[in-house]
Write a protein that holds these residues in place. Sequence first.
Motif, PDB file in Angstrom:
ATOM      1  N   SER A 123       0.823  -1.207   0.000  1.00 34.13           N
ATOM      2  CA  SER A 123       0.000   0.000   0.000  1.00 34.13           C
ATOM      3  C   SER A 123       0.857   1.257   0.000  1.00 34.13           C
ATOM      4  CB  SER A 123      -0.911  -0.010   1.225  1.00 34.13           C
ATOM      5  OG  SER A 123      -1.608   1.216   1.299  1.00 34.13           O
ATOM      6  N   HIS A 124       0.533   2.194  -0.863  1.00 34.33           N
ATOM      7  CA  HIS A 124       1.270   3.454  -0.906  1.00 34.33           C
ATOM      8  C   HIS A 124       0.475   4.592  -0.287  1.00 34.33           C
ATOM      9  CE1 HIS A 124       3.590   1.613  -4.473  1.00 34.33           C
ATOM     10  NE2 HIS A 124       4.235   1.432  -3.362  1.00 34.33           N
ATOM     11  N   THR A 125      -0.799   4.601  -0.565  1.00 32.95           N
ATOM     12  CA  THR A 125      -1.664   5.653  -0.039  1.00 32.95           C
ATOM     13  C   THR A 125      -2.954   5.022   0.431  1.00 32.95           C
ATOM     14  OG1 THR A 125      -1.052   6.703  -2.125  1.00 32.95           O
ATOM     15  CG2 THR A 125      -2.309   8.026  -0.578  1.00 32.95           C
ATOM     16  N   THR A 126      -3.647   5.701   1.308  1.00 34.54           N
ATOM     17  CA  THR A 126      -4.975   5.239   1.684  1.00 34.54           C
ATOM     18  C   THR A 126      -5.930   6.410   1.619  1.00 34.54           C
ATOM     19  OG1 THR A 126      -4.470   5.623   4.007  1.00 34.54           O
ATOM     20  CG2 THR A 126      -4.226   3.376   3.200  1.00 34.54           C
TER      21      THR A 126
ATOM     22  N   PHE B  96      -8.892  -2.527  -2.175  1.00 33.10           N
ATOM     23  CA  PHE B  96      -7.520  -2.266  -2.591  1.00 33.10           C
ATOM     24  C   PHE B  96      -7.503  -1.971  -4.082  1.00 33.10           C
ATOM     25  CE2 PHE B  96      -3.284  -3.190  -4.072  1.00 33.10           C
ATOM     26  CZ  PHE B  96      -2.476  -2.682  -3.071  1.00 33.10           C
ATOM     27  N   VAL B 129     -10.255   2.978   0.921  1.00 33.95           N
ATOM     28  CA  VAL B 129      -9.551   2.423  -0.226  1.00 33.95           C
ATOM     29  C   VAL B 129      -8.058   2.556  -0.017  1.00 33.95           C
ATOM     30  CG1 VAL B 129      -9.295   2.423  -2.722  1.00 33.95           C
ATOM     31  CG2 VAL B 129     -11.439   3.180  -1.714  1.00 33.95           C
ATOM     32  N   SER B 130      -7.367   1.460  -0.238  1.00 37.15           N
ATOM     33  CA  SER B 130      -5.927   1.453  -0.143  1.00 37.15           C
ATOM     34  C   SER B 130      -5.369   1.375  -1.561  1.00 37.15           C
ATOM     35  CB  SER B 130      -5.509   0.240   0.686  1.00 37.15           C
ATOM     36  OG  SER B 130      -4.119   0.075   0.625  1.00 37.15           O
ATOM     37  N   TYR B 131      -4.470   2.277  -1.898  1.00 40.15           N
ATOM     38  CA  TYR B 131      -3.874   2.291  -3.235  1.00 40.15           C
ATOM     39  C   TYR B 131      -2.449   1.780  -3.169  1.00 40.15           C
ATOM     40  CZ  TYR B 131      -7.777   5.418  -4.118  1.00 40.15           C
ATOM     41  OH  TYR B 131      -9.028   5.960  -4.209  1.00 40.15           O
ATOM     42  N   GLY B 132      -2.096   0.958  -4.122  1.00 36.05           N
ATOM     43  CA  GLY B 132      -0.736   0.427  -4.118  1.00 36.05           C
ATOM     44  C   GLY B 132      -0.563  -0.594  -5.213  1.00 36.05           C
TER      45      GLY B 132
END
Lengths: 151, 151
Positions: A123-126, B96, B129-132
Amino acid sequence: MNKEFISLLEKHQLRKTAPRLSVLSILKAKNTATSQPDLEAMIGKDVDRVTLYRILKTFEEKGIIHKILDLNGTANYAICHSSCNEHDHKDNHVHFNCTVCLHIYCLDNIQIPDIKIPSGFVSHTTNFVSYGICEKCSKKAEQYVNSNDEE
Amino acid sequence: MNKEFISLLEKHQLRKTAPRLSVLSILKAKNTATSQPDLEAMIGKDVDRVTLYRILKTFEEKGIIHKILDLNGTANYAICHSSCNEHDHKDNHVHFNCTVCLHIYCLDNIQIPDIKIPSGFVSHTTNFVSYGICEKCSKKAEQYVNSNDEE
DNA sequence: TCTTATATTGCAACAAAGTTGCATGATGTG
DNA sequence: CACATCATGCAACTTTGTTGCAATATAAGA
């Protein structure tokens, strides 16, 4: 007042132009995020639609503003409070999206809690958005109920 | 296999039609959410674009599917795992969003943590939401790095 | 202050996403 | 099997966002 915006643009090595200053002053004037359509309407026809899109894109990339999507997927923009930059552009506070007035509030004091994600995922951002009714709309609803007490 | 979808439609008092069954089978076949454009492409020209939009809207209202917006604001849809209905349609697991393949995973086992919101605000739903980078894309990247070790 | 490279804007045209109204057709209940 | 109603298809349109290119403004140097 303009000086603030000018130095902000200088800091990010962006040329000081009228359209950019307009965008900044519109965004700064509100305590909620501004939607793309609203921005377009407020900035008027002096600035081309395409220019607005490009300004928002560069501002986002430079870490001057951040984009939040409302419940319809419409883009909303707000000036970053924390010291963001190109490399460290995090927006780790919670947002509140009112389902009545559709306004998006940046809850700057409320951090996004950490979660565990499955192994293998990085995960980089949330992003944390809370949907509900904001203070203003709650009060309006109360007034409405009270005014109809006699029914 | 079709019986499952038919009873799902019956449960929600919706007529069993070919377009609706197609949508359900497409969504069910994947472990990630399906984007509106992908759905449109997969369902082909047998079903009208407008019909697809309307099916997705009713399904969402009935609590059969839920909508998740990806980082571009594109609508993605997934079948609700928990027992949602019209009145209690909550989707309180974390999502995600892979920034490489853009897939959205429903992390059904990971609950959205509670947060405190300012007084006066009332929260009905929350969205996390988790971005990665997802597992698949991480592995692909590794393979790529290994294959270029000689450099 | 004038010149110039380059960043920025405006215009036109387009692509994609989503909506509305209405006529046609399918579904399910009696 | 008939009929009311739900659902679909079609056409036309609105909104949102993008791309290429020419014109213009900005900032820095002569």
